[in-house]
Design a protein around this motif. Structure first.
Motif, PDB file in Angstrom:
ATOM      1  N   THR A 185       0.849  -1.190   0.000  1.00  0.00           N
ATOM      2  CA  THR A 185       0.000   0.000   0.000  1.00  0.00           C
ATOM      3  C   THR A 185       0.885   1.241   0.000  1.00  0.00           C
ATOM      4  O   THR A 185       1.965   1.241   0.601  1.00  0.00           O
ATOM      5  CB  THR A 185      -0.932   0.045   1.225  1.00  0.00           C
ATOM      6  OG1 THR A 185      -0.197   0.436   2.394  1.00  0.00           O
ATOM      7  CG2 THR A 185      -1.599  -1.302   1.476  1.00  0.00           C
ATOM      8  N   ILE A 186       0.448   2.282  -0.692  1.00  0.00           N
ATOM      9  CA  ILE A 186       1.129   3.581  -0.669  1.00  0.00           C
ATOM     10  C   ILE A 186       0.109   4.581  -0.157  1.00  0.00           C
ATOM     11  O   ILE A 186      -0.904   4.850  -0.830  1.00  0.00           O
ATOM     12  CB  ILE A 186       1.627   4.003  -2.063  1.00  0.00           C
ATOM     13  CG1 ILE A 186       2.518   2.918  -2.675  1.00  0.00           C
ATOM     14  CG2 ILE A 186       2.386   5.312  -1.991  1.00  0.00           C
ATOM     15  CD1 ILE A 186       1.879   2.165  -3.784  1.00  0.00           C
ATOM     16  N   GLU A 187       0.346   5.111   1.037  1.00  0.00           N
ATOM     17  CA  GLU A 187      -0.666   5.935   1.692  1.00  0.00           C
ATOM     18  C   GLU A 187      -0.078   7.252   2.189  1.00  0.00           C
ATOM     19  O   GLU A 187       1.083   7.310   2.596  1.00  0.00           O
ATOM     20  CB  GLU A 187      -1.292   5.170   2.857  1.00  0.00           C
ATOM     21  CG  GLU A 187      -1.962   3.863   2.436  1.00  0.00           C
ATOM     22  CD  GLU A 187      -2.392   3.033   3.625  1.00  0.00           C
ATOM     23  OE1 GLU A 187      -3.441   3.338   4.209  1.00  0.00           O
ATOM     24  OE2 GLU A 187      -1.658   2.093   3.980  1.00  0.00           O
ATOM     25  N   ASP A 188      -0.898   8.268   2.219  1.00  0.00           N
ATOM     26  CA  ASP A 188      -0.483   9.635   2.543  1.00  0.00           C
ATOM     27  C   ASP A 188      -1.287  10.185   3.730  1.00  0.00           C
ATOM     28  O   ASP A 188      -2.141  11.050   3.539  1.00  0.00           O
ATOM     29  CB  ASP A 188      -0.675  10.509   1.299  1.00  0.00           C
ATOM     30  CG  ASP A 188      -0.320  11.976   1.543  1.00  0.00           C
ATOM     31  OD1 ASP A 188       0.422  12.256   2.500  1.00  0.00           O
ATOM     32  OD2 ASP A 188      -0.800  12.828   0.779  1.00  0.00           O
ATOM     33  N   SER A 238       0.218  10.021 -11.436  1.00  0.00           N
ATOM     34  CA  SER A 238      -0.248   8.848 -10.694  1.00  0.00           C
ATOM     35  C   SER A 238      -1.281   8.070 -11.500  1.00  0.00           C
ATOM     36  O   SER A 238      -1.369   6.838 -11.401  1.00  0.00           O
ATOM     37  CB  SER A 238      -0.804   9.243  -9.325  1.00  0.00           C
ATOM     38  OG  SER A 238      -1.837  10.197  -9.430  1.00  0.00           O
ATOM     39  N   ALA A 239      -2.067   8.763 -12.349  1.00  0.00           N
ATOM     40  CA  ALA A 239      -3.017   8.068 -13.221  1.00  0.00           C
ATOM     41  C   ALA A 239      -2.279   7.225 -14.253  1.00  0.00           C
ATOM     42  O   ALA A 239      -2.673   6.085 -14.558  1.00  0.00           O
ATOM     43  CB  ALA A 239      -3.927   9.077 -13.918  1.00  0.00           C
ATOM     44  N   LYS A 240      -1.178   7.761 -14.792  1.00  0.00           N
ATOM     45  CA  LYS A 240      -0.369   6.997 -15.759  1.00  0.00           C
ATOM     46  C   LYS A 240       0.227   5.755 -15.088  1.00  0.00           C
ATOM     47  O   LYS A 240       0.241   4.660 -15.668  1.00  0.00           O
ATOM     48  CB  LYS A 240       0.745   7.889 -16.312  1.00  0.00           C
ATOM     49  CG  LYS A 240       1.652   7.202 -17.318  1.00  0.00           C
ATOM     50  CD  LYS A 240       2.724   8.178 -17.826  1.00  0.00           C
ATOM     51  CE  LYS A 240       3.635   7.489 -18.836  1.00  0.00           C
ATOM     52  NZ  LYS A 240       4.357   6.338 -18.267  1.00  0.00           N
ATOM     53  N   MET A 274       5.042   4.753  -5.873  1.00  0.00           N
ATOM     54  CA  MET A 274       4.307   3.884  -6.802  1.00  0.00           C
ATOM     55  C   MET A 274       5.261   3.223  -7.792  1.00  0.00           C
ATOM     56  O   MET A 274       5.155   2.018  -8.076  1.00  0.00           O
ATOM     57  CB  MET A 274       3.234   4.685  -7.552  1.00  0.00           C
ATOM     58  CG  MET A 274       1.952   4.891  -6.774  1.00  0.00           C
ATOM     59  SD  MET A 274       0.616   5.550  -7.810  1.00  0.00           S
ATOM     60  CE  MET A 274       0.228   4.164  -8.874  1.00  0.00           C
ATOM     61  N   ARG A 275       6.223   4.001  -8.304  1.00  0.00           N
ATOM     62  CA  ARG A 275       7.191   3.430  -9.250  1.00  0.00           C
ATOM     63  C   ARG A 275       8.013   2.336  -8.570  1.00  0.00           C
ATOM     64  O   ARG A 275       8.246   1.262  -9.143  1.00  0.00           O
ATOM     65  CB  ARG A 275       8.131   4.528  -9.782  1.00  0.00           C
ATOM     66  CG  ARG A 275       7.455   5.551 -10.675  1.00  0.00           C
ATOM     67  CD  ARG A 275       8.481   6.492 -11.294  1.00  0.00           C
ATOM     68  NE  ARG A 275       7.830   7.706 -11.761  1.00  0.00           N
ATOM     69  CZ  ARG A 275       7.742   8.835 -11.069  1.00  0.00           C
ATOM     70  NH1 ARG A 275       8.291   8.922  -9.873  1.00  0.00           N
ATOM     71  NH2 ARG A 275       7.134   9.889 -11.569  1.00  0.00           N
TER      72      ARG A 275
END
Length: 608
Positions: free
Chosen positions: A333-336, A388-390, A367-368
């Motif tokens: 998970t990537i969370e802010d 982030s959409a890409k 994400m990368r």
């Protein structure tokens, strides 16, 4: 010349010289006496008074420093200082270095004055020596150091006491709202903002400054606090033995204040796995979502406004995946930042800053990196920009299951949002991209112990009550047999609901698992036809889910319509809308009849 006369002339000249010297000494001594007896004098060729002693400065309560909304750059602090009057806090003194008095136009002073006036202050200009400006600034620095050493702990305690109260009350957000003459602490509980307490204005400003500069994580904020611009930060505290993360967000407020909003996220213990039906999803929605989680590749998109429970739903789905795979599924998970602990998942914490570009965003960098870390399931907390959409497209089309959220006002508006972020319709409609679309909101539940049934509530309303229109709407929308199940919250409440009439909040939602035909419509950008197809297939919209809860006595119609709009107008046409509200049309039958009679009379006349 006569020797005697020459001697007399010489003596006269010496006497005149002596008199001039004596007179000059008297003038100098008098000037020195004046300076020692009074610290103020007039500058040559000006009418501007200069202050030569610090104790002659006006009495002031505060010096505005770098952490304040009227902060001065270090270069300006050498020549200016801003003092707040002790007698009247709306009055400021801008004290300038004495050399500035000789300027025809002092642009620095004019800019400082404009900032003060724009903040609602009255300004008076004074002049003093550079030494006194240095002394005044150094005294302030010294007092700030003492505050940090002696009083900072007091503000830590105040922050923790507010946070503890918020956690104990189940508060989702604490708002410190500060204006020129008032400071309030507000708490959002069960979706409603409630007043908690009032603080002295300067105490509230100091609390906000200490919270940002001292408590917030250093890597998650800007170097200095400035209440005159939006800023974000992350604070980690331990409350009641539990780790609590607080996400700060500040915004300036006209004319002389700010709001600091603190989102509370208890992280200390992992949440127990909940069924989606416990959150408020109905059986059909639960079955659709269960099916969508078995699709091996695709993105699971959840939309909703801030505070609508999207992250809770995501966490519930991820826990279910981990449980059913006995931990054999690798979840990143990537969370802010992470809002809830998820046992078995690798949770990557990131902090987005306002200054981050899409390329340098730590969220996008995470994400990368996660795509190179061999995940089976990826959960980026939110897709908010084109980069982030890409990355979302790359993650999905490279064969991953992805669970994420977007901000969109309805389930099918997720498609509009994706296109806005640069995702092509050909991708959106591809067979392996979207596995499920969800839009959800949270609605308050009436307390089952004190709720008032429909007929009792109707009896309590007089003919002039503003609720009469709502009651009429219910009667025209539902059959008589259904009305008996409708409940209204009791405004007085009971001891079971803390005398609020509300027992909590739960989800109302719309869920779609698109098939090939619907995806073809997505690909061609025919969203309206996709909506119609969903409706023809028997799909439920959020207003339909809300009506089900209304007829089950779970929600009050007032709380429901606050979230979904009027229940009788969710899909009304413009023609029907105009007919419903155009009062002039209500007299049309009489006019039409008269017109018809005139027309018949004219026909008879023609025949004659």
């Amino acid at each position: 010349m006569n020797p005697i006369k020459a001697l007399a002339t010489y003596i006269e000249d010496q006497l005149n010289t002596s008199r001039k010297a004596t007179k000059r000494e008297v003038v100098i001594k008098e000037a020195n006496r004046n300076r020692s007896s009074s610290s103020k004098s007039l500058l040559p060729s000006t009418n501007k008074t200069v202050i030569y002693r610090s104790d002659e400065l006006p009495k002031y309560s505060k010096i505005f420093d770098i952490t304040d909304r009227l902060s001065l750059d270090n270069s300006l602090k050498e020549s200016y200082v801003i003092l707040q009057s002790k007698d009247n806090e709306s009055n400021l003194y801008i004290v300038c270095e004495e050399s500035k008095a000789g300027l025809k136009v002092d642009n620095d002073y004019l800019q400082i004055k404009k900032r003060c006036v724009d903040q609602g202050f009255k300004v008076k200009r004074l002049f003093t020596t550079k030494n006194i400006i240095d002394i005044t600034n150094s005294n302030f620095v010294s007092s700030v150091s003492k505050l940090k050493q002696q009083d900072e702990g007091v503000y830590h305690q105040l922050f923790d006491s507010i946070l503890k109260k918020a956690v104990d009350k189940g508060t989702s957000d604490v708002i410190l709202s500060v204006s020129n003459n008032k400071a309030r602490v507000l708490m959002r509980i069960k979706g409603k903002v409630k007043f908690d307490t009032e603080l002295p204005v300067e105490k509230a400003r100091s609390l906000a400054s200490v919270a940002y500069t001292s408590l917030a994580e250093s890597g998650a904020k800007e170097p200095t606090y400035n209440e005159r611009k939006p800023q974000d930060g992350i604070i980690n505290r331990v409350i009641n033995g539990t780790d609590v993360t607080v996400r700060l967000a500040t915004v300036p407020a006209h004319p002389n204040g700010f709001d600091m909003t603190m989102r509370i996220m208890p992280l200390g213990t992992a949440q127990k796995e909940q069924a989606l039906t416990t959150l408020g999803y109905d059986e059909l929605q639960n079955n659709l979502i269960d099916f969508a989680t078995t699709i091996p590749v695709g993105v699971f998109l959840i939309a909703g406004v801030t505070g609508s429970g999207k992250t809770t739903t995501l966490g519930t789905l991820i826990r279910k995946i981990l449980r059913e795979s006995n931990g054999a599924t690798r979840v990143l998970t990537i969370e802010d930042p992470p809002e809830h602990r998820i046992d078995g998942a690798t949770q990557i914490p990131v902090v987005r800053a306002n200054k981050d570009s899409e390329e340098t965003s730590p969220f996008n960098a995470a994400m990368r990196a996660s795509l190179r870390s061999d995940p089976d399931v990826l959960m980026p907390g939110e897709i908010r920009d084109s980069e982030s959409a890409k990355l979302l497209v790359d993650a999905t089309l490279s064969g991953h299951q992805v669970y994420t959220t977007v901000h969109a006002p309805s389930m099918f508006d997720i498609l509009v949002r994706l296109r806005e972020l640069g995702v092509e319709s050909s991708v959106i409609g591809s067979s392996s991209f979207i596995s499920c679309l969800i839009y959800q909101s949270l609605v308050r539940k009436v307390c089952p112990h004190c709720a008032v049934n429909y007929y009792e509530y109707k009896k309590s309303q007089n003919k002039d009550s503003p609720m009469q229109a709502t009651l009429t709407r219910l009667e025209s929308t539902f059959e008589e047999k259904d009305l008996k199940n409708i409940k209204f919250r009791n405004e007085s409440g009971c001891d079971k609901c803390d005398f609020e009439g509300i027992s909590g909040r739960e989800v109302i939602a719309e869920v779609c698992v698109p098939d090939r035909q619907m995806k073809n419509l997505f690909m061609e950008g025919r969203d309206e036809e996709a909506i119609q197809y969903y409706r023809e297939c028997g799909g439920k919209f959020i207003v339909d889910h809300g009506k089900d809860k209304l007829l089950s006595g779970i929600v009050d119609i007032r709380d429901l319509e606050e979230k979904v709009g009027r229940i009788d107008m969710s899909d009304i046409s413009l023609n029907e809308l105009l007919k419903k509200f155009d009062n002039s049309k209500k007299k049309a039958p009489t006019s039409t009849l008269a017109g018809k009679k005139r027309s018949e009379a004219e026909v008879v006349e023609i025949k004659r």
